[in-house]
Motif scaffolding. Sequence first.
Motif, PDB file in Angstrom:
ATOM      1  N   HIS A  60       0.878  -1.214   0.016  1.00  9.37           N
ATOM      2  CA  HIS A  60      -0.119  -0.069  -0.136  1.00  9.37           C
ATOM      3  C   HIS A  60       0.878   1.299  -0.155  1.00  9.37           C
ATOM      4  O   HIS A  60       0.372   2.370   0.428  1.00  9.37           O
ATOM      5  CB  HIS A  60      -0.857   0.025   1.068  1.00  9.37           C
ATOM      6  N   PHE A  61       2.259   1.090  -0.407  1.00  6.80           N
ATOM      7  CA  PHE A  61       2.765   2.445  -0.492  1.00  6.80           C
ATOM      8  C   PHE A  61       2.445   3.283  -1.884  1.00  6.80           C
ATOM      9  O   PHE A  61       2.674   4.335  -1.909  1.00  6.80           O
ATOM     10  CB  PHE A  61       4.408   2.236  -0.590  1.00  6.80           C
ATOM     11  N   SER A  62       1.958   2.411  -2.592  1.00  2.00           N
ATOM     12  CA  SER A  62       1.420   3.044  -3.750  1.00  2.00           C
ATOM     13  C   SER A  62      -0.183   2.622  -4.152  1.00  2.00           C
ATOM     14  O   SER A  62      -0.313   1.425  -3.611  1.00  2.00           O
ATOM     15  CB  SER A  62       2.146   2.926  -4.852  1.00  2.00           C
ATOM     16  N   TYR A  63      -0.902   3.562  -4.907  1.00  4.73           N
ATOM     17  CA  TYR A  63      -2.503   3.119  -5.102  1.00  4.73           C
ATOM     18  C   TYR A  63      -2.681   2.352  -6.179  1.00  4.73           C
ATOM     19  O   TYR A  63      -3.750   1.839  -6.432  1.00  4.73           O
ATOM     20  CB  TYR A  63      -3.325   4.269  -5.097  1.00  4.73           C
ATOM     21  N   SER A  64      -1.512   2.198  -7.084  1.00  8.04           N
ATOM     22  CA  SER A  64      -1.741   1.261  -8.417  1.00  8.04           C
ATOM     23  C   SER A  64      -0.355   0.948  -8.949  1.00  8.04           C
ATOM     24  O   SER A  64       0.720   1.488  -8.400  1.00  8.04           O
ATOM     25  CB  SER A  64      -2.434   2.108  -9.353  1.00  8.04           C
ATOM     26  N   PHE A  65      -0.254  -0.141  -9.827  1.00  5.35           N
ATOM     27  CA  PHE A  65       0.941  -0.498 -10.243  1.00  5.35           C
ATOM     28  C   PHE A  65       1.621   0.438 -11.172  1.00  5.35           C
ATOM     29  O   PHE A  65       2.973   0.833 -11.073  1.00  5.35           O
ATOM     30  CB  PHE A  65       0.731  -1.977 -11.288  1.00  5.35           C
ATOM     31  N   VAL A 111      -1.004   4.827   2.640  1.00  2.00           N
ATOM     32  CA  VAL A 111      -1.465   3.527   3.646  1.00  2.00           C
ATOM     33  C   VAL A 111      -2.439   3.715   4.488  1.00  2.00           C
ATOM     34  O   VAL A 111      -3.191   2.973   4.849  1.00  2.00           O
ATOM     35  CB  VAL A 111       0.099   3.579   4.365  1.00  2.00           C
ATOM     36  N   LEU A 112      -2.740   5.081   4.996  1.00  2.00           N
ATOM     37  CA  LEU A 112      -3.726   5.548   5.766  1.00  2.00           C
ATOM     38  C   LEU A 112      -5.133   5.072   4.955  1.00  2.00           C
ATOM     39  O   LEU A 112      -6.088   5.142   5.571  1.00  2.00           O
ATOM     40  CB  LEU A 112      -3.770   6.807   6.160  1.00  2.00           C
ATOM     41  N   LYS A 113      -5.102   5.415   3.661  1.00  2.00           N
ATOM     42  CA  LYS A 113      -6.314   5.282   2.960  1.00  2.00           C
ATOM     43  C   LYS A 113      -6.582   3.973   2.497  1.00  2.00           C
ATOM     44  O   LYS A 113      -7.824   3.617   2.107  1.00  2.00           O
ATOM     45  CB  LYS A 113      -6.404   6.178   1.520  1.00  2.00           C
ATOM     46  N   SER A 114      -5.654   2.973   2.638  1.00  2.00           N
ATOM     47  CA  SER A 114      -5.793   1.664   2.173  1.00  2.00           C
ATOM     48  C   SER A 114      -6.700   0.661   2.968  1.00  2.00           C
ATOM     49  O   SER A 114      -6.963   1.239   4.262  1.00  2.00           O
ATOM     50  CB  SER A 114      -4.423   0.899   2.259  1.00  2.00           C
ATOM     51  N   LYS A 115      -7.512  -0.174   2.399  1.00  2.00           N
ATOM     52  CA  LYS A 115      -8.293  -0.935   3.319  1.00  2.00           C
ATOM     53  C   LYS A 115      -7.800  -2.277   3.516  1.00  2.00           C
ATOM     54  O   LYS A 115      -7.730  -2.835   2.645  1.00  2.00           O
ATOM     55  CB  LYS A 115      -9.815  -1.238   2.658  1.00  2.00           C
ATOM     56  N   PHE A 116      -7.110  -2.378   4.586  1.00  2.00           N
ATOM     57  CA  PHE A 116      -6.335  -3.417   5.016  1.00  2.00           C
ATOM     58  C   PHE A 116      -7.412  -4.621   5.001  1.00  2.00           C
ATOM     59  O   PHE A 116      -8.094  -5.488   5.306  1.00  2.00           O
ATOM     60  CB  PHE A 116      -5.707  -3.608   6.116  1.00  2.00           C
TER      61      PHE A 116
END
Length: 116
Positions: A60-65, A111-116
Amino acid sequence: KYNLQNKQRLSFFYGKLRKSYLKKVVKLILKKFKSLNLHATILFIKKLETRLDTALYRSHFSYSFNNARQLISHKKVYVNNKIVQHNSYLLKKGDLITLDRNVFEFVKDNVLKSKF
């Protein structure tokens, strides 16, 4: 048709990998497969999951490839304190990934916006 769909799914799942790259990896895996007792599919997935762009996306360091590849190509990613510019760089166990200070806020937000 079935093989084409599977290739397309796999390519999309790993950020739209090129057909030529997938062929190269498959040939390499089939060589290793003969010497190891693991199933070829497991070796193939391990190879794709150890790519640097995949590691940045999965952590989750980036939002896409594409975003992960952009960070790498803009020299914002370090592996073992050395700049890496290749998306397909294969990580080894124990490698340390660090990021440039300029992208800290961006990565923190991802990272904070990611949905683990």
